[in-house]
Design an enzyme around this catalytic site. Structure first.
Site, short mmCIF file in Angstrom:
data_model
loop_
_atom_site.label_atom_id
_atom_site.label_comp_id
_atom_site.label_asym_id
_atom_site.label_seq_id
_atom_site.Cartn_x
_atom_site.Cartn_y
_atom_site.Cartn_z
N PHE A 252 -29.75 9.92 22.44
CA PHE A 252 -30.73 9.69 21.41
C PHE A 252 -30.20 10.30 20.01
O PHE A 252 -30.93 10.70 19.03
CB PHE A 252 -32.22 10.02 21.39
CG PHE A 252 -32.94 8.88 22.51
CD1 PHE A 252 -32.38 8.77 23.65
CD2 PHE A 252 -33.76 8.14 22.00
CE1 PHE A 252 -32.93 7.61 24.31
CE2 PHE A 252 -34.43 7.27 22.53
CZ PHE A 252 -33.92 6.76 23.94
N GLY A 256 -28.00 5.18 13.57
CA GLY A 256 -28.04 3.42 13.24
C GLY A 256 -28.84 3.00 12.09
O GLY A 256 -29.14 3.92 11.36
N CYS A 263 -42.95 1.13 20.28
CA CYS A 263 -43.73 2.51 20.75
C CYS A 263 -43.40 3.53 19.73
O CYS A 263 -44.35 4.22 19.00
CB CYS A 263 -42.84 2.99 21.93
SG CYS A 263 -43.39 1.63 23.26
N ARG A 331 -40.53 -6.31 17.71
CA ARG A 331 -41.79 -5.55 16.84
C ARG A 331 -41.04 -4.41 16.20
O ARG A 331 -40.23 -3.64 16.76
CB ARG A 331 -42.49 -4.98 17.97
CG ARG A 331 -43.61 -6.04 18.57
CD ARG A 331 -44.44 -5.52 19.75
NE ARG A 331 -43.77 -5.47 20.93
CZ ARG A 331 -44.41 -5.11 21.87
NH1 ARG A 331 -45.74 -4.87 22.09
NH2 ARG A 331 -43.81 -5.08 23.06
C1 UDX Z 1 -39.26 4.37 24.06
C2 UDX Z 1 -38.87 5.67 24.82
O1 UDX Z 1 -37.56 5.68 24.95
C3 UDX Z 1 -39.52 5.42 25.98
O2 UDX Z 1 -39.65 6.45 26.89
C4 UDX Z 1 -41.09 5.04 25.77
O3 UDX Z 1 -41.72 4.82 27.04
C5 UDX Z 1 -41.30 3.80 25.03
O4 UDX Z 1 -40.54 3.94 23.89
P1 UDX Z 1 -38.02 1.79 23.70
O5 UDX Z 1 -39.06 1.90 22.50
O6 UDX Z 1 -38.18 0.69 24.85
O7 UDX Z 1 -38.46 3.31 24.58
O8 UDX Z 1 -36.51 2.02 23.17
P2 UDX Z 1 -35.40 3.10 23.07
O9 UDX Z 1 -34.26 2.93 23.80
O10 UDX Z 1 -35.94 4.48 23.06
O11 UDX Z 1 -34.93 2.81 21.38
C6 UDX Z 1 -36.13 2.97 20.38
C7 UDX Z 1 -35.42 2.65 19.22
O12 UDX Z 1 -34.61 3.92 18.78
C8 UDX Z 1 -34.46 1.47 19.00
O13 UDX Z 1 -34.64 0.87 17.80
C9 UDX Z 1 -33.14 2.03 19.25
O14 UDX Z 1 -32.34 1.26 18.53
C10 UDX Z 1 -33.42 3.51 18.63
N1 UDX Z 1 -32.37 4.29 18.76
C11 UDX Z 1 -32.61 4.90 19.97
C12 UDX Z 1 -31.29 4.76 17.90
O15 UDX Z 1 -31.27 4.25 16.79
N2 UDX Z 1 -30.55 5.79 18.18
C13 UDX Z 1 -30.56 6.24 19.51
O16 UDX Z 1 -29.92 7.17 19.83
C14 UDX Z 1 -31.58 5.98 20.36
#
Ligand code: UDX
Length: 448
Positions: A252, A256, A263, A331
């Site tokens: 994480f 980006g 969520c 979403r």
């Molecule tokens: C998230 C949480 O990770 C998960 O534990 C919770 O139950 C639900 O919400 P999700 O929303 O499905 O999961 O996707 P995730 O992979 O966490 O990415 C969320 C957003 O962050 C995406 O738009 C992704 O592109 C962005 N992101 C993620 C980044 O911009 N950089 C990163 O390093 C990781």
């Protein structure tokens, strides 16, 4: 054990199918008859890698079934999971709990024998208390316990996350309910996933705190990316240098266009509201939400700059629409803000996404041209933008891309490529947080 999953959406269906795969007898309930009919025919209403096979194999084994009737299965159940939607209420950002409470009332009427009622949906702190009050009021005679069991599933990796969780959070202090939940999760427990038995309110807050912290981590690296662009540093190397510290961790920290999805945006807002309501505002999370919203819009400016300061009358090819790869979910996807901002600047939009275009059509302005692949998308384009890092965008033929475009300009909002690789093909290439200072004039080489 006999398990009922109330709500057969993203969380309910994945959780139900995985519980069935553990060997439990699971009934997935949903009010939408059409969804139940489709599920009975093996049609899965969401795109989640591996889910169709998991549902089909467990349904064929007789461990997983679908029905619109809640009362019958609940009267036989050991545990009833509430996995219905808790969307942000329009306008004030509070989680809309009407579906949770409606499910609680229906479950109350059907209870027969000791039953554990589990809130699996992400719900604000104190919701479990309200669910317990509703059921107790309707059924003072019933033997039950309300438990919080938040999920930590990432879309596109949900089955993996369910079957190999970092932890299982169980929110109850009742030993009998803890024992039932230990039986529910025994297959995972045997895989040495730690079960955390904490209070119900603590479990409810843990879910929000975890998501808000992840959103904060992403937003932090995004701000570092902006600074990197000015000082001529590389944010990916900064992230690596930070992440090797095991107190920070490397996940994480991918800069980006900002986070999206069903969520992070919703949960950060709900936590902000709860904290404000209790008089302990979380200024950090408030700032994270605000910075993230601004960032999505700011990404369009990066594209406009790459096009020389205006996109009026220019055709922009948008590669990727979903909020992340391996999902069809649009979403709060950054693409929604980016496309709208570019169109406000007079751009003509062509778009391609391997899974999200159907959902996008309902959420984007109608003037968008949807294409069948990346190469059709860039035909006649004055610039291209990678918004979602789908694997199919990772090995594009840039000679073919260049030949199809009017001007070879690429904005890579996910740092999929290396700058020298694309610039070597004659492209103007902009990325995130990897600016190279022109040593003599102190400005970035790619915008000189
Ligand atoms: C998230 C949480 O990770 C998960 O534990 C919770 O139950 C639900 O919400 P999700 O929303 O499905 O999961 O996707 P995730 O992979 O966490 O990415 C969320 C957003 O962050 C995406 O738009 C992704 O592109 C962005 N992101 C993620 C980044 O911009 N950089 C990163 O390093 C990781």
């Amino acid at each position: 054990m006999k398990i009922v999953m109330v709500g057969s959406g993203y969380v309910g269906l994945v959780s139900g199918a995985c519980f069935a795969d553990f060997g439990h007898e699971v009934v997935c309930v949903d009010k939408m008859e059409s969804k139940i009919t489709a599920l009975k025919q093996g049609e899965i209403p969401i795109f989640e890698p591996g889910l169709a096979d998991l549902v089909r194999s467990n349904a064929e084994a007789g461990r997983l079934s679908f029905t619109a009737d809640l009362a019958g299965p609940v009267s036989q159940a050991d545990a009833v999971f509430i996995a219905v939607g808790t969307p942000s209420r329009r306008g004030d950002g509070f989680a809309d709990l009407s579906y949770v409470y409606a499910a609680a009332r229906e479950i109350a009427h059907a209870l027969d024998g000791y039953t554990v009622i589990v809130t699996k949906s992400t719900v604000p702190v104190g919701t479990g208390d309200e669910v317990e009050r509703i059921i107790r009021e309707l059924r003072p005679d019933a033997e039950f316990e309300v438990v919080s069991n938040p999920e930590f599933l990432r879309e596109g990796a949900a089955i993996e996350d369910f079957k190999r969780p970092d932890r299982i959070v169980i929110g109850t202090e009742e030993l009998r309910a803890q024992a039932v939940m230990a039986d529910v999760y025994r297959p995972l427990y045997l895989n040495s996933a730690p079960i955390l038995n904490i209070s119900r309110r603590t479990a409810e807050l843990t879910k929000y705190a975890a998501n808000a912290f992840l959103a904060t981590k992403i937003t932090f690296i995004n701000e570092m990316a902006d600074l990197c662009e000015q000082v001529g540093a590389n944010v990916q190397d900064v992230a690596r240098g930070m992440g090797l510290d095991n107190r920070i961790g490397g996940k994480f920290l991918h800069a980006g266009p900002g986070y999206g999805g069903s969520c992070f945006p919703k949960d950060t807002l709900a936590l902000i509201k709860t904290a404000q309501d209790y008089g302990t505002p979380s200024r950090i999370v408030e700032t994270v939400a605000s910075v993230n919203d601004q960032r999505k819009r700011a990404m369009a400016k990066k594209v406009v700059a790459a096009c020389g300061g205006s996109v009026r009358g220019k055709t922009i090819a948008v590669l990727g629409l979903t909020f992340k790869p391996n999902t069809d979910d649009m979403r709060d996807a950054p693409s929604l803000a980016i496309v709208t901002a570019l169109q406000d600047g007079g751009a003509i939009i062509r778009a391609f996404d391997p899974e999200g275009m159907e959902q996008a059509k309902a959420m984007l302005p109608s003037e968008v041209t949807y294409c069948k692949d990346a190469y059709e998308c860039v035909e006649g384009a004055d610039a291209a933008v990678i918004v979602t890092e789908w694997n199919i965008f990772r090995a594009l033929d840039f000679d073919r891309i260049k030949a199809a475009m009017v001007t070879p300009i690429l904005a890579d909002l996910r740092n999929v490529y290396r700058a020298e690789q694309i610039r070597g093909k004659g492209f103007t290439y902009v990325d995130i947080g990897r600016g190279v200072m022109a040593p003599d004039v102190g400005i970035r080489a790619d915008v000189a």
